[in-house]
Write a protein that holds these residues in place. Structure first.
Motif, mmCIF file in Angstrom:
data_model
loop_
_atom_site.group_PDB
_atom_site.id
_atom_site.type_symbol
_atom_site.label_atom_id
_atom_site.label_comp_id
_atom_site.label_asym_id
_atom_site.label_seq_id
_atom_site.Cartn_x
_atom_site.Cartn_y
_atom_site.Cartn_z
ATOM 1 N N PHE A 169 -11.306 65.301 -6.953
ATOM 2 C CA PHE A 169 -11.062 66.670 -6.499
ATOM 3 C C PHE A 169 -11.808 66.779 -5.181
ATOM 4 O O PHE A 169 -12.943 67.245 -5.130
ATOM 5 N N ILE A 183 -6.329 69.990 -4.665
ATOM 6 C CA ILE A 183 -7.367 71.017 -4.688
ATOM 7 C C ILE A 183 -6.812 72.414 -4.417
ATOM 8 O O ILE A 183 -7.512 73.409 -4.625
ATOM 9 N N VAL A 205 -15.971 65.294 -7.954
ATOM 10 C CA VAL A 205 -15.763 66.601 -7.328
ATOM 11 C C VAL A 205 -16.614 66.736 -6.075
ATOM 12 O O VAL A 205 -17.821 66.457 -6.106
ATOM 13 N N ILE A 225 -13.849 74.239 -9.911
ATOM 14 C CA ILE A 225 -13.859 73.552 -11.209
ATOM 15 C C ILE A 225 -14.731 74.306 -12.212
ATOM 16 O O ILE A 225 -14.407 74.376 -13.401
ATOM 17 N N TYR A 242 -18.947 64.762 -14.956
ATOM 18 C CA TYR A 242 -18.579 65.082 -13.581
ATOM 19 C C TYR A 242 -19.496 64.322 -12.627
ATOM 20 O O TYR A 242 -20.706 64.242 -12.848
#
Length: 538
Positions: A65, A91, A112, A120, A133
């Motif tokens: 992302f 995105i 991310v 998110i 993440y």
């Protein structure tokens, strides 16, 4: 012949071996960073090692992302070269669509960008499969976040194994990458790319009559890395040893112009709205962009006026390409053959404004209810495609049967072909306007409108009509210098010499902005919704 698999690992290893000192230039929140291919390869191995320590296994989905930068490039290779699949998440999708694609893909790990964390964080409770993440930042500390099991990208690289080998025993048909369509209607549809399809697509980008990417180039993919593999440019740049420039977050026409001038970019690619912005920037704040030998536009039709300005005013070779998420994406490119360059010099802009000739390796047809249409530049039909980097289905989606038939991809794009085989997209099937039993191409009207010196953007849609079934209405954004200074009648008068009377829009609507999809295409669905009560009386 040796049965050696076509794998992405060959690309990063070639760059590491033969071009260790060539650079990847990356613009991040912290500024410009420069890495050699030797450093990128080591960081990629460290990333692969770190992700496996977090639980990545063969066949797992790892999502990104992120903007266009070196960390995204490293993920392009670290994930698939260990047998997992990289899902590049758009995105700009709505929260609803973000939740859908991440859950539908079953992403296990999500990488991310730091500045995208809020997007998110807002949907984290709805994500069903993400276990951890990885925050991509210039800092080694994990930024403040509500995300559980969050790790720092750079800190993970510190403990990753710099000698982690890339796998060479993978089947070349192993899934390597995944993107979802931008979904103008319904939920996005997933498309999976294999090692084999990506390698063959990359080879096509190196052909002289294609992008022609080579070692001496400085390439800058402006098209997002989350959108159809940035049109394959990161893979081509790495494999062929070109210098790569990644423009990063907060992208603007001024940033693009500055990077072209300072880094001497030779090949760049993006959607028409990006190039319209760059053209305006160059007019207001001139820059030295003479290094560019190829500016590629795709995603939607480029206005002829814009093409002419780049070629004639700025001496920038301009090419229009055609492709889709389902096609990896390159299908065709509007380069002039020697025959056409010699005989049709005066029509060069018109030819470049088409979607061009199909690239070697693919087959295209234009078909209607009577079969293949003649190459007469006027008989319209649906463009269908097949080849080794064309998808054959959507990922876990029943809608596949409507698009993939008898070994062909039915694109939904309406096209004509001229006698030379050049493709001209005239519309999407859903955007054609049927008036009095005759078809009107919204794309042709849009191209003509955007060639007017006063018009910045134009989108043409159909509105219901009591007598003619549908009639065209043009939605227009004027350039700042022309606002309040041009009338609807002047615009219609401009169109009259170019089209039959019944093609002319019944109304011109001036707007401050035309809604766009996540990848910069005009969002006609939203325009139609805004104007659903707009009826033109007979």
């Amino acid at each position: 012949m040796m049965n050696t698999p076509l794998l992405l690992s060959s690309m990063i290893e070639r760059a590491e071996q033969y071009f260790p000192g060539k650079q990847v230039i990356s613009r991040t929140l912290g500024g410009i960073q420069r890495f050699t291919y030797k450093e990128i390869a080591e960081r990629t191995r460290r990333l692969a090692s770190a992700l496996e320590k977090l639980g990545m296994q063969k066949g797992d989905k790892v999502g990104t992302f992120a903007w266009n930068h070196h960390r995204h490039l490293e993920a392009y290779f670290a994930v698939p070269c260990r047998g997992a699949l990289l899902h590049m998440v758009n995105i700009r999708l709505s929260p609803e669509h973000l939740v859908y694609v991440i859950n539908h893909a079953e992403d296990k790990i999500l990488l991310v960008d730091e500045d995208l964390l809020p997007l998110i964080e807002r949907i984290q409770e709805q994500l069903e499969t993400v276990e951890c993440y990885v925050i991509m930042s210039d800092q080694k500390e994990v930024p403040n976040t509500t995300l559980p099991n969050a790790f720092s990208y750079e800190a993970l690289l510190d403990v990753g194994d710099p000698t982690m080998p890339f796998l060479h025993d993978l089947d070349e048909n192993t899934p390597a990458g995944m993107c979802y369509t931008s979904a103008t209607t319904g939920m996005p549809k997933g498309v999976i790319y294999t090692h084999r399809s990506l390698v063959l697509h990359t080879l096509s980008l190196g052909l002289a009559d294609s992008f022609g990417i080579r070692e001496e180039d400085v390439i800058m993919p402006v098209v997002p890395m989350f959108h159809v593999n940035a049109w394959g440019m990161p893979y081509a740049g790495t494999w062929f040893g070109a210098t790569q420039v990644y423009p990063g977050p907060g992208l603007s026409p001024a940033v693009i112009a500055q990077l072209i001038e300072e880094e001497k970019v030779t090949v760049t690619a993006g959607v028409p709205t990006i190039w319209l912005g760059l053209l305006k920037e160059l007019e207001e704040n001139p820059r030295d962009v003479s290094s560019i030998r190829g500016l590629v536009s795709g995603g939607s039709a480029a206005p002829k006026g814009m093409i002419r300005a780049f070629i004639e005013k700025h001496q920038i070779p301009f090419y229009q390409g055609y492709g889709m998420t389902e096609t990896s994406p390159l299908v065709s490119l509007s380069k002039l053959t020697t025959t056409r360059a010699e005989k049709e010099k005066d029509q060069a802009i018109d030819i470049i404004a088409t979607q061009g000739l199909v690239v070697p390796g693919l087959e295209v047809r234009v078909v209607n209810e009577d079969g293949d249409v003649p190459r007469d530049s006027k008989t319209m039909g649906e463009l269908i495609i097949r080849g080794p980097w064309i998808a054959d289905s959507y990922y876990r989606d029943d809608r596949s049967k409507n698009t993939f038939k008898d070994g062909w991809l039915y694109t939904g794009d309406i096209a004509v072909q001229d006698e030379h085989g050049y493709i001209q997209i005239t519309d999407r099937t859903k955007d054609l306007i049927k008036s009095g039993g005759e078809w009107i191409s919204s794309v042709n009207l849009e191209n003509a409108l955007m060639s007017h010196e006063a018009i910045f953007e134009a989108a043409v849609i159909a509105v219901p009509h009591e007598k003619w079934q549908e009639r065209p209405v043009a939605c227009i954004v004027l350039k700042d210098a022309y606002k309040q200074k041009i009338t609807k009648e002047e615009i219609i008068d401009y169109l009259k010499p170019q089209f039959a009377k019944w093609w002319l829009p019944d109304e011109i609507i001036f707007m401050d902005e035309i809604p766009k999809t996540s990848v910069g295409k005009f969002l006609k669905r939203e325009l139609r919704e805004q104007l659903k009560d707009f009826f033109v009386k007979p």
